[in-house]
Design an enzyme around this catalytic site. Structure first.
Site, PDB file in Angstrom:
ATOM      1  N   GLY A  16      48.729  89.741 -41.842  1.00  0.00           N
ATOM      2  CA  GLY A  16      49.687  89.048 -41.973  1.00  0.00           C
ATOM      3  C   GLY A  16      50.893  89.883 -42.046  1.00  0.00           C
ATOM      4  N   ALA A  17      51.927  89.833 -41.080  1.00  0.00           N
ATOM      5  CA  ALA A  17      53.088  90.624 -41.281  1.00  0.00           C
ATOM      6  C   ALA A  17      54.402  89.503 -41.491  1.00  0.00           C
ATOM      7  CB  ALA A  17      53.263  91.330 -39.646  1.00  0.00           C
ATOM      8  N   GLY A  21      53.481  89.706 -46.285  1.00  0.00           N
ATOM      9  CA  GLY A  21      52.626  90.982 -46.056  1.00  0.00           C
ATOM     10  C   GLY A  21      53.609  92.246 -45.981  1.00  0.00           C
ATOM     11  N   PHE A 120      70.654  73.285 -53.146  1.00  0.00           N
ATOM     12  CA  PHE A 120      69.432  72.903 -52.675  1.00  0.00           C
ATOM     13  C   PHE A 120      68.762  71.795 -53.461  1.00  0.00           C
ATOM     14  CE2 PHE A 120      66.895  74.441 -49.101  1.00  0.00           C
ATOM     15  CZ  PHE A 120      67.993  75.155 -48.401  1.00  0.00           C
ATOM     16  N   ASP A 225      44.243  80.495 -40.846  1.00  0.00           N
ATOM     17  CA  ASP A 225      43.061  81.224 -40.426  1.00  0.00           C
ATOM     18  C   ASP A 225      42.542  81.901 -41.513  1.00  0.00           C
ATOM     19  OD1 ASP A 225      43.958  80.671 -38.062  1.00  0.00           O
ATOM     20  OD2 ASP A 225      44.361  82.691 -37.307  1.00  0.00           O
ATOM     21  N   GLN A 244      53.246  69.395 -48.568  1.00  0.00           N
ATOM     22  CA  GLN A 244      54.616  68.955 -48.462  1.00  0.00           C
ATOM     23  C   GLN A 244      55.358  68.496 -47.248  1.00  0.00           C
ATOM     24  OE1 GLN A 244      58.399  71.761 -49.224  1.00  0.00           O
ATOM     25  NE2 GLN A 244      58.168  70.309 -50.994  1.00  0.00           N
ATOM     26  N   HIS A 246      58.628  67.723 -45.525  1.00  0.00           N
ATOM     27  CA  HIS A 246      60.033  67.954 -45.358  1.00  0.00           C
ATOM     28  C   HIS A 246      61.107  66.841 -44.988  1.00  0.00           C
ATOM     29  CE1 HIS A 246      64.191  69.668 -45.076  1.00  0.00           C
ATOM     30  NE2 HIS A 246      63.762  70.867 -45.521  1.00  0.00           N
ATOM     31  N   LEU A 256      62.618  71.536 -37.720  1.00  0.00           N
ATOM     32  CA  LEU A 256      63.374  71.493 -39.023  1.00  0.00           C
ATOM     33  C   LEU A 256      64.881  71.334 -39.108  1.00  0.00           C
ATOM     34  CD1 LEU A 256      62.414  71.271 -42.155  1.00  0.00           C
ATOM     35  CD2 LEU A 256      63.392  73.540 -42.362  1.00  0.00           C
ATOM     36  N   GLU A 259      67.556  71.716 -45.489  1.00  0.00           N
ATOM     37  CA  GLU A 259      67.968  71.098 -46.635  1.00  0.00           C
ATOM     38  C   GLU A 259      69.351  71.558 -47.040  1.00  0.00           C
ATOM     39  OE1 GLU A 259      64.916  70.247 -49.651  1.00  0.00           O
ATOM     40  OE2 GLU A 259      66.314  71.321 -51.042  1.00  0.00           O
ATOM     41  N   ARG A 290      61.860  67.216 -52.517  1.00  0.00           N
ATOM     42  CA  ARG A 290      61.477  66.600 -51.226  1.00  0.00           C
ATOM     43  C   ARG A 290      60.457  65.504 -51.361  1.00  0.00           C
ATOM     44  NH1 ARG A 290      61.183  72.717 -48.473  1.00  0.00           N
ATOM     45  NH2 ARG A 290      63.543  73.110 -48.407  1.00  0.00           N
ATOM     46  N   ARG A 399      56.818  71.910 -53.784  1.00  0.00           N
ATOM     47  CA  ARG A 399      57.623  72.971 -53.846  1.00  0.00           C
ATOM     48  C   ARG A 399      58.983  72.786 -53.804  1.00  0.00           C
ATOM     49  NH1 ARG A 399      60.301  76.351 -50.254  1.00  0.00           N
ATOM     50  NH2 ARG A 399      59.233  75.595 -48.330  1.00  0.00           N
TER      51      ARG A 399
HETATM   52  C1  LIG Z   1      61.113  75.939 -39.990  1.00  0.00           C
HETATM   53  C2  LIG Z   1      60.803  76.574 -41.409  1.00  0.00           C
HETATM   54  C3  LIG Z   1      62.092  76.561 -42.275  1.00  0.00           C
HETATM   55  C4  LIG Z   1      61.833  77.077 -43.536  1.00  0.00           C
HETATM   56  N1  LIG Z   1      62.916  77.391 -44.356  1.00  0.00           N
HETATM   57  C5  LIG Z   1      62.627  77.809 -45.775  1.00  0.00           C
HETATM   58  C6  LIG Z   1      63.700  78.334 -46.516  1.00  0.00           C
HETATM   59  O1  LIG Z   1      64.896  78.237 -46.043  1.00  0.00           O
HETATM   60  N2  LIG Z   1      63.636  78.592 -47.802  1.00  0.00           N
HETATM   61  C7  LIG Z   1      62.320  78.835 -48.160  1.00  0.00           C
HETATM   62  O2  LIG Z   1      62.094  79.414 -49.561  1.00  0.00           O
HETATM   63  N3  LIG Z   1      61.418  78.645 -47.209  1.00  0.00           N
HETATM   64  C8  LIG Z   1      61.343  78.181 -46.171  1.00  0.00           C
HETATM   65  N4  LIG Z   1      60.312  77.850 -45.345  1.00  0.00           N
HETATM   66  C9  LIG Z   1      58.895  78.186 -45.787  1.00  0.00           C
HETATM   67  C10 LIG Z   1      58.807  79.788 -45.767  1.00  0.00           C
HETATM   68  O3  LIG Z   1      59.421  80.258 -44.579  1.00  0.00           O
HETATM   69  C11 LIG Z   1      57.334  80.139 -45.442  1.00  0.00           C
HETATM   70  O4  LIG Z   1      56.548  79.437 -46.441  1.00  0.00           O
HETATM   71  C12 LIG Z   1      57.293  81.527 -45.669  1.00  0.00           C
HETATM   72  O5  LIG Z   1      58.119  82.297 -44.936  1.00  0.00           O
HETATM   73  C13 LIG Z   1      55.878  81.973 -45.372  1.00  0.00           C
HETATM   74  O6  LIG Z   1      55.503  83.511 -45.529  1.00  0.00           O
HETATM   75  P1  LIG Z   1      54.288  84.206 -45.141  1.00  0.00           P
HETATM   76  O7  LIG Z   1      54.632  85.600 -45.192  1.00  0.00           O
HETATM   77  O8  LIG Z   1      53.369  83.640 -46.366  1.00  0.00           O
HETATM   78  O9  LIG Z   1      53.565  83.687 -43.824  1.00  0.00           O
HETATM   79  P2  LIG Z   1      54.378  83.831 -42.491  1.00  0.00           P
HETATM   80  O10 LIG Z   1      55.658  84.223 -42.178  1.00  0.00           O
HETATM   81  O11 LIG Z   1      53.961  82.566 -41.817  1.00  0.00           O
HETATM   82  O12 LIG Z   1      53.537  84.943 -41.609  1.00  0.00           O
HETATM   83  C14 LIG Z   1      52.048  84.841 -41.322  1.00  0.00           C
HETATM   84  C15 LIG Z   1      51.466  86.113 -40.935  1.00  0.00           C
HETATM   85  O13 LIG Z   1      49.978  85.899 -40.742  1.00  0.00           O
HETATM   86  C16 LIG Z   1      49.529  86.358 -39.433  1.00  0.00           C
HETATM   87  N5  LIG Z   1      48.453  85.807 -38.959  1.00  0.00           N
HETATM   88  C17 LIG Z   1      47.925  84.472 -39.453  1.00  0.00           C
HETATM   89  N6  LIG Z   1      46.610  84.387 -39.033  1.00  0.00           N
HETATM   90  C18 LIG Z   1      46.262  85.515 -38.722  1.00  0.00           C
HETATM   91  C19 LIG Z   1      44.748  86.052 -38.409  1.00  0.00           C
HETATM   92  N7  LIG Z   1      44.104  85.438 -38.330  1.00  0.00           N
HETATM   93  N8  LIG Z   1      44.676  87.383 -38.132  1.00  0.00           N
HETATM   94  C20 LIG Z   1      45.937  88.202 -38.225  1.00  0.00           C
HETATM   95  N9  LIG Z   1      47.238  87.790 -38.461  1.00  0.00           N
HETATM   96  C21 LIG Z   1      47.281  86.366 -38.946  1.00  0.00           C
HETATM   97  C22 LIG Z   1      50.602  86.189 -38.501  1.00  0.00           C
HETATM   98  O14 LIG Z   1      50.814  86.702 -37.456  1.00  0.00           O
HETATM   99  C23 LIG Z   1      52.074  86.478 -39.457  1.00  0.00           C
HETATM  100  O15 LIG Z   1      52.440  87.701 -39.275  1.00  0.00           O
HETATM  101  C24 LIG Z   1      60.418  77.311 -44.010  1.00  0.00           C
HETATM  102  C25 LIG Z   1      59.387  77.339 -43.252  1.00  0.00           C
HETATM  103  C26 LIG Z   1      59.750  76.632 -41.771  1.00  0.00           C
HETATM  104  C27 LIG Z   1      58.446  76.507 -41.240  1.00  0.00           C
END
Ligand SMILES: Cc1cc2nc3c(=O)[nH]c(=O)nc-3n(C[C@H](O)[C@H](O)[C@H](O)COP(=O)(O)OP(=O)(O)OC[C@H]3O[C@@H](n4cnc5c(N)ncnc54)[C@H](O)[C@@H]3O)c2cc1C
Length: 585
Positions: A16-17, A21, A120, A225, A244, A246, A256, A259, A290, A399
């Site tokens: 995950g990037a 990650g 917020f 995944d 959650q 929103h 979205l 907020e 929320r 959250r």
């Molecule tokens: C529209 C939107 C707005 C938001 N706004 C806010 C905000 O303002 N403030 C806040 O605090 N939170 C916000 N959130 C929530 C927050 O953005 C996310 O919870 C957070 O960014 C998740 O980060 P992450 O690194 O865990 O996952 P992600 O950023 O989702 O990254 C997941 C990574 O995993 C990789 N991956 C997935 N499955 C596999 C696999 N099988 N094999 C290889 N790679 C895989 C993907 O390629 C990706 O790189 C928002 C969410 C959304 C959807």
């Protein structure tokens, strides 16, 4: 058809990037050999879609303290959050923001050059007195800026990326309680080849699974995944029933509207033009957490006070805000409203409905992002999880906005540091020959099977059932119905056939595998929700409408047994100085 198999060896493999990650990789790169495997190009991760902000009690624009932030987070979690982890997150928030500033993140600024902060939901001054300005932001593109900034830092540190590689299995060395993580198996989207990665430490940072619901703010790629792979390999999942919604998704499509729009002064109105949040949360009004706002919208609609021909939405009203404030602080969401609804937010109230947004539950970890596999907190050596796919648990049953961008930075960093320490003391694992066989067989089966079911139809049925029966408001009856649909879909899934038999960017194939993940996670969500006969945070049961601290102040752990059935266990919440109270705002 033969499949090419490639072998790689690293100290640390991060799956995950997104923000979690990449933040971990910044800690490990340069010290230990690190690979980041991602099914998306890194800057397409969902973190880049985050809009409103990342909170930290910097006190740049008004008095604030990390203890107030911790209090708000515990109360927001409906007392299910672990207070040790919450204290760490709120304390380290300040450094996490300064780190990003030093990495070059272009925050929105105050006139005197400090990082600006805005209001917020659920974030308050002095234990609930009034809303406080705690969210640091870059207009309504905060996540985009975080993701780009972290990616640049990874590139500068020479992190090795495997882009458009999708992980479908995790590898262990040893058996049962003596096993340790040893690597992953990934499928290369461009070629159809399989790659076996051996690693001393493996971190899952795969993000959420909002695609289990029909109306969702989540990207199509958020299919859970990581948690699904680990569940199949005997790792439990924690608190999956807490999902959650929103409050402000664009009506009908779920995209979205941050907020931050209410943080800037936006107001929710029902079909009669009433500001209904005044009734529900007299002190903070539209800036309640929320779960409460989503339920209030649901109630307005259910009681006939919705807007539109079917009275099935309410309005987000920004028309009273100065136009230059909308342009400066909310440019992206204004664009969404113009594009998808053909409305002008400076003039027209915006039709909205609650949208599936964030998984509070996930892979259980301790505060070092180490995966823990039982109620006693036993660590599975070498396995780590961080970000939305993990459950620390800092968000408990609900959250607060801006606490996820914080979570990914704080626990991504902690996990990275923990892995550096761990890999120094262990040998390289031995990976059995043919470790990729289960994935290869599954893929060959999907390619050759001549079944009558189609991925799209099954997924649509699942999403509609989850939306109807397991979303903002649930009952024992509705959950039983969702469970029945999931069981039926799991049967039908065995007979799925795909049309594309090729090996180059075969999304027919990867979507079939992702659907299997969504079905498994939906099942765990619903079983956890059926068992939990109380209402807490985002889990609202109309047939059990009160919080039951005597029986349910505990985290759910769901295990998948070898016969495929789900077994539930529970573990205590880590309590602290904040005593459970009635949640009034
Ligand atoms: C529209 C939107 C707005 C938001 N706004 C806010 C905000 O303002 N403030 C806040 O605090 N939170 C916000 N959130 C929530 C927050 O953005 C996310 O919870 C957070 O960014 C998740 O980060 P992450 O690194 O865990 O996952 P992600 O950023 O989702 O990254 C997941 C990574 O995993 C990789 N991956 C997935 N499955 C596999 C696999 N099988 N094999 C290889 N790679 C895989 C993907 O390629 C990706 O790189 C928002 C969410 C959304 C959807």
């Amino acid at each position: 058809m033969g499949v090419n198999v490639h072998h790689h060896s690293y100290d640390v493999v991060i799956v995950g990037a997104g923000g979690a990650g990449l933040r971990a990789a910044i800690e490990t790169a340069g010290t230990v050999r690190t690979a980041v495997i991602t099914k998306l190009y890194p800057t397409r991760s969902h973190t880049g879609a985050a809009q409103g902000g990342m909170c930290a009690a910097l006190a740049n624009v008004e008095e604030d303290s990390w203890e107030w932030h911790a209090f708000d987070t515990v109360k927001g979690s409906d007392y299910l959050g672990d207070q040790d982890a919450i204290e760490i997150m709120c304390r380290e928030a300040i450094d996490a923001v300064i780190d990003l500033e030093h990495f070059g993140l272009p925050f929105s600024r105050t006139p005197d050059g400090k990082i600006d902060q805005r209001r917020f939901g659920g974030h308050t001054r002095n234990h609930g007195e009034a809303p406080v300005r705690r969210a640091c932001y870059a207009a309504d593109r905060t996540g985009h800026m975080i993701l780009q900034t972290l990616f640049q830092q990874c590139v500068a540190r020479g992190v090795q990326f495997f882009n458009e590689f999708q992980v479908f299995d995790v590898l262990f060395e040893g058996e049962g309680n003596d096993r340790r993580a040893a690597g992953v198996v990934a499928y290369e989207l461009a070629t159809g080849d399989l790659h076996v990665f051996a690693a001393k430490a493996v971190m899952f940072a795969t993000g959420g699974f909002g695609r289990v619901f029909q109306i969702s703010s989540n990207a199509h790629t958020l299919t859970g995944d990581g948690p699904a792979v680990l569940l199949r390999r005997g790792v439990p999942l924690e608190d999956m029933e807490f999902y959650q919604f929103h409050p402000t998704g664009i009506y009908g499509i779920g995209i979205l509207l941050t907020e931050g729009a209410r943080g800037e002064g936006g107001i929710l109105r029902n079909g009669l033009g009433e500001r209904f949040m005044e009734r529900v949360a007299p002190t903070v009004k539209d800036l309640a957490p929320r779960d409460m706002v989503a339920r209030a919208i649901h109630a307005e609609i259910r009681e006939g006070r919705g807007a539109g021909p079917d009275k099935d939405y309410v309005y987000l009203d920004l028309t009273h805000l100065p136009p230059e404030q909308i342009d400066a602080k909310l440019p992206d969401i204004s664009g969404f409203v113009r594009t998808y609804l053909g409305l002008e937010p400076k003039r027209d109230p915006i039709p909205i409905q609650p949208t599936a947004h964030y998984a509070m539950g996930g892979i259980p970890t301790n505060v070092h992002a180490e995966v823990v596999v039982d109620p006693a907190g036993t660590v599975l050596p070498g396995l780590y999880a961080a970000g939305e796919c993990a459950c620390v648990s800092v968000h408990g049953a609900n959250r607060l906005g801006t606490n996820s961008l914080l979570d990914i930075n704080v626990f991504g960093r902690r996990g990275g540091r923990a892995m550096v320490e761990y890999v120094a003391g262990v040998d390289h694992p031995d990976i059995a020959r043919g470790a990729e066989e289960p994935v290869r067989e599954h893929i060959e089966h999907l390619r050759s099977h001549k079944g009558s079911e189609r991925v799209g139809a099954l997924r649509t049925t699942l999403q509609a059932a989850m939306m109807r029966d397991a979303s903002v408001v649930r009952t024992g009856e509705s959950l039983a119905e969702a469970h029945r649909v999931i069981r039926e879909l799991k049967e039908r899934y065995h007979d799925v056939a795909i049309d594309d038999k090729g090996s180059v960017f075969n999304f027919d194939l990867t979507e079939a595998l992702e659907l299997g993940n969504l079905l498994d996670l939906a099942e765990v969500l619903v079983i956890g929700a059926e068992a939990r006969t109380e209402s807490r945070g985002a889990h609202w049961r109309d047939d059990y409408p009160t919080r039951d601290d005597v029986n349910w102040m505990k985290h759910t752990l769901a295990y998948r047994e070898p016969d495929g059935s789900i077994r539930l266990d529970y573990k205590p919440v880590v309590l602290g100085k904040y005593e459970p109270m009635e949640r009034k705002y």
